[in-house]
Design an enzyme around this catalytic site. Structure first.
Site, PDB file in Angstrom:
ATOM      1  N   LYS A  68      49.084  49.623  31.196  1.00 11.83           N
ATOM      2  CA  LYS A  68      49.139  48.167  31.145  1.00 11.83           C
ATOM      3  C   LYS A  68      49.956  47.700  29.941  1.00 11.83           C
ATOM      4  CE  LYS A  68      44.737  47.223  33.490  1.00 11.83           C
ATOM      5  NZ  LYS A  68      43.335  46.795  33.339  1.00 11.83           N
ATOM      6  N   GLN A 112      38.495  46.101  29.804  1.00 14.77           N
ATOM      7  CA  GLN A 112      38.544  47.164  30.798  1.00 14.77           C
ATOM      8  C   GLN A 112      37.136  47.560  31.242  1.00 14.77           C
ATOM      9  OE1 GLN A 112      41.383  48.432  32.149  1.00 14.77           O
ATOM     10  NE2 GLN A 112      40.128  49.637  33.531  1.00 14.77           N
ATOM     11  N   ASP A 135      41.881  38.420  34.376  1.00 14.47           N
ATOM     12  CA  ASP A 135      41.310  39.228  35.461  1.00 14.47           C
ATOM     13  C   ASP A 135      40.673  38.343  36.527  1.00 14.47           C
ATOM     14  OD1 ASP A 135      41.661  41.911  35.752  1.00 14.47           O
ATOM     15  OD2 ASP A 135      39.920  42.519  34.584  1.00 14.47           O
TER      16      ASP A 135
END
Length: 304
Positions: A68, A112, A135
């Site tokens: 990422k 995460q 997200d």
């Protein structure tokens, strides 16, 4: 009898299904985002910044997080990595999020998942400011999606929708079935398809005879984590299949192979279009994370 999802076989000859190339789509999307980032910086003298928080030392998560960061830099954005020990407390983690919420250089925050045992992922996700929740998993953005209001959409469902629209165009009136009802993929995917005018069926662990329901679907999105769950005879001839699942399996020769939730060698002879695993949905997730980060920066800065 060997399960075709796990057998190391030669490529299927003359498949009827068109392969949906998520890798190429994601590469084109990332190039467009990089161009937009440059234009955004030229107008506002601001570079979008993405903060990624990893708690613990899970090897797979570490690789994913570093990828990422690499893709963020390639798109011309700034990447801020926060690698925390597994002993990090809930209070320490949420204190970091409070600081990131207040940092004007940070436009997107991603924690995460999964988190180590003892940490509450729901509380952590909801601590992220909705405008920085790239997200799209916090309750505010989930509520906006459910109500059809503008907000940040979870990356994987957004990528699936982009692939569907690129292949099929207008989705109105199509029967879409989502197999899997997770908050990460299944539920937001169903909401996105509803928003596009599809008639949506969502199946979960308690659904009776999902195969019979699947045979009625023009679009089948599968996100269960159960390798090879969807067999060829589940698929309506000509249907479009989006396989979100990805599992690494061991082969008799000692090598490994990635497989999806759909028995690909069976499905490819019945579907009209299908995403391969790998190379289908996976690359779209990070590309959509970059897309969401740029969109968040635009909202925060107040300009296009």
């Amino acid at each position: 009898m060997t399960d075709p999802a796990f057998a190391e076989t030669a490529p299927v000859r003359n498949p009827s299904a068109r392969l949906i190339d998520g890798k190429a789509f994601a590469a084109n999307l990332t190039r467009t985002i990089a161009e937009d980032v440059r234009s955004f910086h030229d107008r506002h003298r601001v570079t979008p910044g993405l903060a990624v928080v990893l708690v613990g030392n899970d090897p797979a998560s570490e690789v994913y997080v570093r990828n990422k960061a690499l893709q963020t830099h390639r798109a011309g954005m700034r990447s801020f990595m926060h690698m925390l020990p597994a002993t990090t407390s809930q209070a320490e983690l949420q204190a970091l999020i409070v600081r990131l919420n207040a940092d004007p250089e940070i436009h997107g925050i991603l924690v995460q998942l999964p988190l180590p045992a003892g940490l509450d992922p729901v509380a952590v996700t909801n601590a992220i400011h909705p405008d920085k929740d790239v997200d799209g998993l916090g309750e505010v953005n989930a509520g906006r999606l459910a109500l059809g209001q503008p907000g940040i959409v979870p990356c994987t469902p957004l990528g699936c929708l982009m692939l569907l629209k690129s292949e099929l165009g207008d989705l109105r009136g199509l029967h879409a079935m989502v197999i899997g009802a997770s908050n990460l993929v299944g539920r937001p995917m169903a909401q996105l398809l509803l928003r596009e005018g599809c008639t949506v069926t969502i199946a979960h662990i308690d659904t009776r005879d999902p195969a019979a329901l699947a045979r009625q679907a023009d679009i089948l999105v599968v996100a269960t984590g159960c390798r090879g769950l969807v067999r060829g005879d589940w698929i309506k001839p000509g249907a479009t299949i989006i396989d979100v699942g990805i599992t690494r399996v061991s082969l008799p020769n000692g090598k490994t192979r990635l497989v999806g939730d759909v028995a690909f060698d069976e499905a490819v002879t019945r579907a009209g279009r299908i995403t391969p695993v790998p190379g289908g949905v996976g690359p779209m997730t990070i590309a959509c994370l970059l897309n969401n980060t740029l969109a968040a920066a635009r909202r925060i800065v107040g300009g296009a």
